[in-house]
Design an enzyme around this catalytic site. Structure first.
Site, mmCIF file in Angstrom:
data_model
loop_
_atom_site.group_PDB
_atom_site.id
_atom_site.type_symbol
_atom_site.label_atom_id
_atom_site.label_comp_id
_atom_site.label_asym_id
_atom_site.label_seq_id
_atom_site.Cartn_x
_atom_site.Cartn_y
_atom_site.Cartn_z
ATOM 1 N N SER A 130 1.481 -4.660 -0.468
ATOM 2 C CA SER A 130 1.728 -3.708 0.068
ATOM 3 C C SER A 130 0.400 -3.708 1.208
ATOM 4 C CB SER A 130 1.683 -3.195 -0.859
ATOM 5 O OG SER A 130 0.187 -2.607 -1.806
ATOM 6 N N LYS A 167 -3.595 2.469 -2.096
ATOM 7 C CA LYS A 167 -2.389 3.011 -0.674
ATOM 8 C C LYS A 167 -3.243 3.489 0.568
ATOM 9 C CE LYS A 167 1.747 0.961 -2.428
ATOM 10 N NZ LYS A 167 0.780 0.325 -3.476
#
Lengths: 212, 212
Positions: A130, A167
């Site tokens: 990701s 993230k």
DNA sequence: GCTCATACTGCACAAATGTACAGTAGTCCG
DNA sequence: CGGACTACTGTACATTTGTGCAGTATGAGC
């Protein structure tokens, strides 16, 4: 007594650090000789001063029993501390356990924590793609500095309902967004229903090898 | 005299290594106490044996004057050698000079060479985005193992007419291709007109920080 | 001026340490 | 069996080393 070191004391400390780098701590005689003291007592007194200021630790009776305690970070003494030149590598984080719980530590890795800014506290094995967009790949070791808050745009290690993820952090007025760096992934929106905390700040990457 | 160590000598050597990791070499008395010898002479004789086999070096007269000489790599003694726990960081490589020329070394970085496989010999500061596809970004430090040959598909540090570049290596029947990992870049075709050599194999990456 | 901290010299002593020499015991090898 | 090698014990001694005490000189601050 000031906590700050005098020039002379700093010089002595530097010399001790240099000797340790060479292999072993200096004796009082070594210090006296290096600085041209006629008496070992001068060295002794400097050592006492450094010890009382918490820069070194003296082992009574033992020859060459000088240890550095708290490294003056900017000078890079950290290399001299066996305990601080390595970082724990964290693998799979089990739900409900703190990241640094000993059962998560796969191994100790010889990497200087001071290499990163701010200092790295541990390495976290990255899972998933990701964050590929900023060069964080599956299997990479992410250097993480422990901290509980973050600013918008920083890359963080966060925990949502017992799941740990990496993230980019984005705080909005009403909610928190965790943004991937990969168009194949969707941003995660954290609402108040879920338990959320920041575990640390991503400060670097270490990768072993490349797939052919 | 055999060059191989006896079990006892290996144990002594391990103990010395452990002590050095703790901060300073042991005295004869330390060794005797640890192994339960009634006499320091036993320790002395083992040290002599280890010294004559080239495993350690004894500094005459100095207390705790024991140095390891050749590290038995597989045992991880490398951490004890100031010279081997750090890697040189290579910055801009000037045309016509060998990569490891001292003027290219920006600094020594505390990273264990044995972290990578094969062992890293130096770190190279990456310039450009041509390898972004496999997570090698501009400014990253590429861990490089020196070797002169490569197999197809390996990521290498190559030199073409004095210019150093990082690419994926592909040897064809008639020519050599250097493939970028970024669609914005074109493969480089090396013909016999140009001077070409492989400097090393990319074995890892170290990155400091992330841009917000 | 007095006081305090730093930065030394000089002397002294005991403990830690390196080092030499002599001797015992076991093992392996020809 | 004798000889070489390993693995120790025991004693001894000279340095090296840590450490305490007394004293001098200099500069900063009150």
């Amino acid at each position: 007594m000031s906590i700050l070191l005098t020039d002379r004391q700093q010089a002595i400390l530097d010399f001790i650090a240099a000797c340790l780098r060479e292999g072993s701590a200096p004796t009082r005689g070594d210090i006296a000789e290096h600085f041209g003291f006629a008496s070992r007592s001068a060295a002794e007194q400097h050592l006492r001063a450094l010890a009382s200021k918490g820069m070194i630790e003296l082992q009574a009776g033992a020859s060459r029993g000088i240890r550095l305690t708290r490294p003056t970070r900017e000078q890079g003494y950290s290399a001299l501390f066996p305990g601080t030149v390595s970082l724990p590598l964290i693998g799979r984080v089990a739900a409900g356990h703190p990241i640094l719980a000993s059962e998560h530590i796969e191994r100790q890795v010889q990497v200087d924590p001071e290499l990163f800014h701010p200092r790295a506290d541990y390495l976290l094995r990255v899972r998933g793609e990701s964050m590929r967009g900023i060069g964080i790949l599956d299997g990479d070791w992410l250097a993480v500095h422990r901290q509980l808050i973050a600013e918008n745009g920083q890359v963080v290690v966060a925990r949502i309902d017992d799941e740990v993820t990496v993230k980019r952090f984005q705080r909005r007025a009403d909610r928190i967004l965790l943004l991937p760096e990969n168009p194949d992934f969707q941003p995660i929106e954290v609402d108040s229903q879920r338990e959320f905390s920041i575990e640390g700040l991503a400060v670097g990457v270490v990768r072993q090898g490349f797939t052919a």
